[in-house]
Design an enzyme around this catalytic site. Structure first.
Site, short mmCIF file in Angstrom:
data_model
loop_
_atom_site.label_atom_id
_atom_site.label_comp_id
_atom_site.label_asym_id
_atom_site.label_seq_id
_atom_site.Cartn_x
_atom_site.Cartn_y
_atom_site.Cartn_z
N VAL A 138 -31.53 69.87 45.06
CA VAL A 138 -32.59 69.52 43.99
C VAL A 138 -32.04 69.73 42.76
CG1 VAL A 138 -35.11 69.70 43.51
CG2 VAL A 138 -34.53 69.88 45.88
N ALA B 120 -35.75 75.42 52.44
CA ALA B 120 -35.66 75.97 51.19
C ALA B 120 -36.65 77.26 51.19
CB ALA B 120 -36.16 74.90 50.31
N THR C 73 -31.87 74.42 50.91
CA THR C 73 -31.72 72.92 50.13
C THR C 73 -31.81 73.05 48.71
OG1 THR C 73 -33.77 72.37 50.67
CG2 THR C 73 -32.26 72.03 52.54
N GLU C 74 -32.00 74.29 48.00
CA GLU C 74 -32.32 74.27 46.73
C GLU C 74 -31.22 73.49 45.70
OE1 GLU C 74 -36.28 75.69 45.99
OE2 GLU C 74 -35.04 75.58 47.68
N LEU C 75 -30.14 73.79 46.07
CA LEU C 75 -28.98 72.98 45.12
C LEU C 75 -29.11 71.63 45.22
CD1 LEU C 75 -26.02 75.59 45.45
CD2 LEU C 75 -27.48 75.37 43.41
#
Length: 246
Positions: free
Chosen positions: A128, A102, A124-126
Protein backbone atom coordinates in the site's frame (compact mmCIF):
# COMPACT_ATOMS: atom_id res chain seq x y z
CA UNK A 1 -20.20 -2.35 18.85
CA UNK A 2 -17.17 -3.09 16.65
CA UNK A 3 -15.88 -5.69 19.15
CA UNK A 4 -18.39 -8.13 20.65
CA UNK A 5 -17.55 -9.81 23.96
CA UNK A 6 -19.08 -13.24 24.47
CA UNK A 7 -18.59 -15.75 27.27
CA UNK A 8 -18.09 -19.47 26.73
CA UNK A 9 -17.92 -20.79 30.28
CA UNK A 10 -14.59 -19.44 31.60
CA UNK A 11 -13.30 -18.35 28.17
CA UNK A 12 -13.95 -14.86 26.80
CA UNK A 13 -14.55 -14.67 23.06
CA UNK A 14 -13.82 -11.33 21.42
CA UNK A 15 -15.40 -11.12 17.97
CA UNK A 16 -14.38 -8.36 15.58
CA UNK A 17 -17.55 -7.17 13.86
CA UNK A 18 -16.70 -3.98 12.00
CA UNK A 19 -17.70 -3.51 8.39
CA UNK A 20 -17.17 -5.99 5.59
CA UNK A 21 -13.51 -6.58 6.43
CA UNK A 22 -13.58 -6.41 10.24
CA UNK A 23 -11.16 -3.54 9.83
CA UNK A 24 -9.22 -1.51 12.36
CA UNK A 25 -10.06 2.16 12.73
CA UNK A 26 -10.19 4.56 15.66
CA UNK A 27 -13.45 3.11 16.93
CA UNK A 28 -12.53 -0.57 16.71
CA UNK A 29 -9.05 0.02 18.18
CA UNK A 30 -10.44 1.88 21.19
CA UNK A 31 -13.07 -0.80 21.67
CA UNK A 32 -10.54 -3.63 21.43
CA UNK A 33 -8.47 -2.12 24.23
CA UNK A 34 -11.55 -1.87 26.46
CA UNK A 35 -12.78 -5.37 25.67
CA UNK A 36 -9.31 -6.86 26.30
CA UNK A 37 -9.38 -5.25 29.75
CA UNK A 38 -12.78 -6.82 30.39
CA UNK A 39 -11.56 -10.19 29.12
CA UNK A 40 -8.75 -10.35 31.67
CA UNK A 41 -11.39 -11.48 34.17
CA UNK A 42 -11.71 -14.74 32.20
CA UNK A 43 -9.34 -17.70 32.35
CA UNK A 44 -8.44 -17.33 28.67
CA UNK A 45 -9.40 -15.35 25.58
CA UNK A 46 -10.28 -16.29 22.00
CA UNK A 47 -10.00 -13.57 19.34
CA UNK A 48 -11.93 -14.13 16.12
CA UNK A 49 -13.74 -12.35 13.32
CA UNK A 50 -17.26 -12.26 11.97
CA UNK A 51 -18.33 -13.88 8.72
CA UNK A 52 -15.58 -15.07 6.41
CA UNK A 53 -12.80 -12.68 7.50
CA UNK A 54 -10.69 -12.51 10.65
CA UNK A 55 -9.51 -8.98 9.91
CA UNK A 56 -8.43 -7.20 6.75
CA UNK A 57 -6.31 -4.82 8.80
CA UNK A 58 -6.38 -1.04 8.73
CA UNK A 59 -9.52 0.62 7.38
CA UNK A 60 -7.90 2.35 4.42
CA UNK A 61 -11.15 4.03 3.43
CA UNK A 62 -11.08 5.94 6.72
CA UNK A 63 -7.45 6.90 6.03
CA UNK A 64 -8.43 8.13 2.58
CA UNK A 65 -11.41 10.08 3.90
CA UNK A 66 -9.71 11.55 6.97
CA UNK A 67 -6.31 12.32 5.51
CA UNK A 68 -3.33 13.43 7.58
CA UNK A 69 -5.30 14.56 10.69
CA UNK A 70 -6.99 11.17 10.94
CA UNK A 71 -3.63 9.40 10.56
CA UNK A 72 -2.26 11.26 13.58
CA UNK A 73 -5.25 10.23 15.66
CA UNK A 74 -5.34 6.64 14.43
CA UNK A 75 -1.75 5.38 14.56
CA UNK A 76 -1.26 5.58 18.36
CA UNK A 77 -4.60 3.83 18.81
CA UNK A 78 -3.53 1.07 16.44
CA UNK A 79 -0.37 0.43 18.47
CA UNK A 80 -2.38 0.51 21.70
CA UNK A 81 -4.84 -2.08 20.36
CA UNK A 82 -2.11 -4.41 19.16
CA UNK A 83 -0.28 -4.11 22.48
CA UNK A 84 -3.49 -4.77 24.43
CA UNK A 85 -3.64 -8.20 22.81
CA UNK A 86 0.12 -8.80 22.96
CA UNK A 87 0.37 -7.78 26.62
CA UNK A 88 -2.64 -9.67 27.92
CA UNK A 89 -1.53 -11.85 30.87
CA UNK A 90 -4.15 -14.47 30.03
CA UNK A 91 -3.75 -17.03 27.23
CA UNK A 92 -5.03 -15.56 23.95
CA UNK A 93 -5.90 -17.86 21.04
CA UNK A 94 -6.66 -16.63 17.52
CA UNK A 95 -9.52 -18.40 15.77
CA UNK A 96 -8.67 -17.47 12.18
CA UNK A 97 -12.10 -17.89 10.62
CA UNK A 98 -10.89 -16.19 7.42
CA UNK A 99 -8.24 -13.90 5.98
CA UNK A 100 -5.84 -12.17 8.41
CA UNK A 101 -4.20 -9.44 6.36
CA UNK A 102 -1.81 -6.61 7.29
CA UNK A 103 -2.94 -5.37 10.72
CA UNK A 104 -5.11 -8.48 10.96
CA UNK A 105 -2.00 -10.61 10.58
CA UNK A 106 -0.34 -8.66 13.39
CA UNK A 107 -3.38 -9.21 15.61
CA UNK A 108 -3.02 -12.93 14.97
CA UNK A 109 0.70 -12.77 15.73
CA UNK A 110 -0.03 -11.03 19.03
CA UNK A 111 -1.90 -14.12 20.22
CA UNK A 112 -0.30 -17.14 21.91
CA UNK A 113 -1.72 -19.73 19.51
CA UNK A 114 -3.28 -19.51 16.06
CA UNK A 115 -5.89 -21.93 14.66
CA UNK A 116 -6.03 -21.57 10.87
CA UNK A 117 -9.25 -22.00 8.96
CA UNK A 118 -9.87 -21.35 5.26
CA UNK A 119 -8.22 -17.95 4.97
CA UNK A 120 -4.76 -16.58 4.26
CA UNK A 121 -2.24 -14.63 6.33
CA UNK A 122 -0.08 -11.86 4.94
CA UNK A 123 1.79 -8.71 5.91
CA UNK A 124 0.90 -6.42 3.01
CA UNK A 125 1.45 -2.89 4.32
CA UNK A 126 4.38 -2.06 2.03
CA UNK A 127 2.25 -2.89 -1.01
CA UNK A 128 0.00 0.00 0.00
CA UNK A 129 3.00 2.27 0.52
CA UNK A 130 3.17 2.66 4.32
CA UNK A 131 5.32 1.10 7.06
CA UNK A 132 4.15 -0.63 10.21
CA UNK A 133 4.58 1.05 13.60
CA UNK A 134 7.37 -0.34 15.74
CA UNK A 135 4.94 -2.19 18.01
CA UNK A 136 3.60 -4.17 15.06
CA UNK A 137 7.04 -5.23 13.85
CA UNK A 138 8.15 -6.28 17.33
CA UNK A 139 5.00 -8.38 17.70
CA UNK A 140 5.77 -10.06 14.39
CA UNK A 141 9.38 -10.56 15.50
CA UNK A 142 8.26 -12.21 18.72
CA UNK A 143 5.87 -14.56 16.94
CA UNK A 144 7.99 -15.53 13.95
CA UNK A 145 11.60 -14.51 14.63
CA UNK A 146 13.79 -11.95 12.90
CA UNK A 147 14.95 -14.07 9.94
CA UNK A 148 11.50 -14.44 8.25
CA UNK A 149 10.59 -10.75 8.58
CA UNK A 150 12.17 -9.51 5.32
CA UNK A 151 10.42 -12.14 3.20
CA UNK A 152 7.13 -11.54 5.00
CA UNK A 153 7.19 -7.76 4.85
CA UNK A 154 9.07 -6.93 1.63
CA UNK A 155 7.09 -9.24 -0.62
CA UNK A 156 3.63 -8.56 0.80
CA UNK A 157 2.78 -12.17 -0.06
CA UNK A 158 -0.14 -13.97 1.56
CA UNK A 159 -0.06 -17.61 2.58
CA UNK A 160 -2.77 -20.13 3.36
CA UNK A 161 -3.20 -23.77 4.21
CA UNK A 162 -0.11 -25.94 4.37
CA UNK A 163 2.11 -23.08 3.19
CA UNK A 164 1.09 -20.88 6.11
CA UNK A 165 1.58 -23.76 8.54
CA UNK A 166 4.99 -24.63 7.09
CA UNK A 167 6.11 -21.02 7.55
CA UNK A 168 4.96 -21.05 11.16
CA UNK A 169 2.32 -18.38 10.59
CA UNK A 170 -0.28 -20.60 12.27
CA UNK A 171 0.03 -23.42 14.76
CA UNK A 172 -2.62 -25.85 13.55
CA UNK A 173 -5.35 -26.20 10.92
CA UNK A 174 -9.05 -26.74 11.42
CA UNK A 175 -12.02 -27.21 9.13
CA UNK A 176 -13.95 -23.95 8.63
CA UNK A 177 -16.82 -25.07 10.82
CA UNK A 178 -14.45 -26.24 13.58
CA UNK A 179 -12.10 -23.25 13.90
CA UNK A 180 -13.84 -21.63 16.86
CA UNK A 181 -14.46 -24.95 18.61
CA UNK A 182 -10.80 -25.89 18.32
CA UNK A 183 -9.64 -22.45 19.48
CA UNK A 184 -11.93 -22.72 22.51
CA UNK A 185 -10.46 -26.13 23.34
CA UNK A 186 -6.90 -24.76 23.18
CA UNK A 187 -7.89 -21.70 25.22
CA UNK A 188 -9.48 -23.89 27.88
CA UNK A 189 -6.38 -26.10 28.06
CA UNK A 190 -4.08 -23.09 28.45
CA UNK A 191 -6.52 -21.45 30.84
CA UNK A 192 -6.38 -24.51 33.08
CA UNK A 193 -2.70 -23.81 33.74
CA UNK A 194 -1.94 -21.93 36.98
CA UNK A 195 -2.73 -18.32 36.14
CA UNK A 196 0.12 -16.48 37.86
CA UNK A 197 2.92 -18.80 36.69
CA UNK A 198 1.52 -18.65 33.16
CA UNK A 199 1.36 -14.85 33.21
CA UNK A 200 4.92 -14.62 34.55
CA UNK A 201 6.27 -17.05 31.95
CA UNK A 202 4.51 -15.19 29.15
CA UNK A 203 5.90 -11.89 30.43
CA UNK A 204 9.42 -13.36 30.53
CA UNK A 205 9.15 -14.58 26.92
CA UNK A 206 7.87 -11.24 25.66
CA UNK A 207 9.97 -8.95 27.86
CA UNK A 208 12.69 -8.18 25.25
CA UNK A 209 10.06 -7.10 22.73
CA UNK A 210 8.18 -4.96 25.23
CA UNK A 211 11.50 -3.36 26.21
CA UNK A 212 12.41 -2.51 22.61
CA UNK A 213 8.96 -1.03 22.05
CA UNK A 214 9.20 1.05 25.24
CA UNK A 215 12.72 2.26 24.40
CA UNK A 216 12.25 3.16 20.74
CA UNK A 217 8.55 3.88 20.25
CA UNK A 218 8.90 7.54 21.23
CA UNK A 219 11.43 8.10 18.44
CA UNK A 220 10.11 5.70 15.79
CA UNK A 221 6.39 6.48 15.96
CA UNK A 222 6.81 10.12 14.80
CA UNK A 223 8.74 8.91 11.76
CA UNK A 224 6.04 6.35 10.95
CA UNK A 225 3.42 9.07 11.34
CA UNK A 226 5.38 11.37 9.02
CA UNK A 227 5.54 8.66 6.36
CA UNK A 228 1.82 7.84 6.65
CA UNK A 229 0.91 11.57 6.47
CA UNK A 230 3.10 12.26 3.45
CA UNK A 231 1.37 13.25 0.19
CA UNK A 232 2.94 10.23 -1.53
CA UNK A 233 1.55 7.78 1.05
CA UNK A 234 -1.91 9.33 1.09
CA UNK A 235 -1.97 9.27 -2.72
CA UNK A 236 -0.94 5.60 -2.67
CA UNK A 237 -3.69 4.80 -0.18
CA UNK A 238 -6.22 6.63 -2.34
CA UNK A 239 -5.05 4.73 -5.42
CA UNK A 240 -5.34 1.40 -3.60
CA UNK A 241 -8.80 2.26 -2.28
CA UNK A 242 -10.00 3.31 -5.73
CA UNK A 243 -8.55 0.24 -7.43
CA UNK A 244 -9.37 -2.44 -4.88
CA UNK A 245 -11.95 -1.27 -2.35
CA UNK A 246 -14.40 0.88 -4.31
Amino acid sequence: MPIILESHHDVAVLRIDHGKGNTLDTDSCRELVLRMEDAEQARAVVLTGTGGIFSAGVDLKRIDEGGAPYVSEFLPLLSDALLAVFGCPRPVVAALNGHAIAGGAVLAAACDHRVLGPGTIGVTELLVGVPFPLAALEILRCAYGTAPLPSLTYSGAVFGGEDALARGLADEPAAPEEVLERALAVAKRLGDLPAEPFAHTKAQIRQPFHERIAEYRHSDDPEVERLWRSPAALAAVKSYVDRVLR
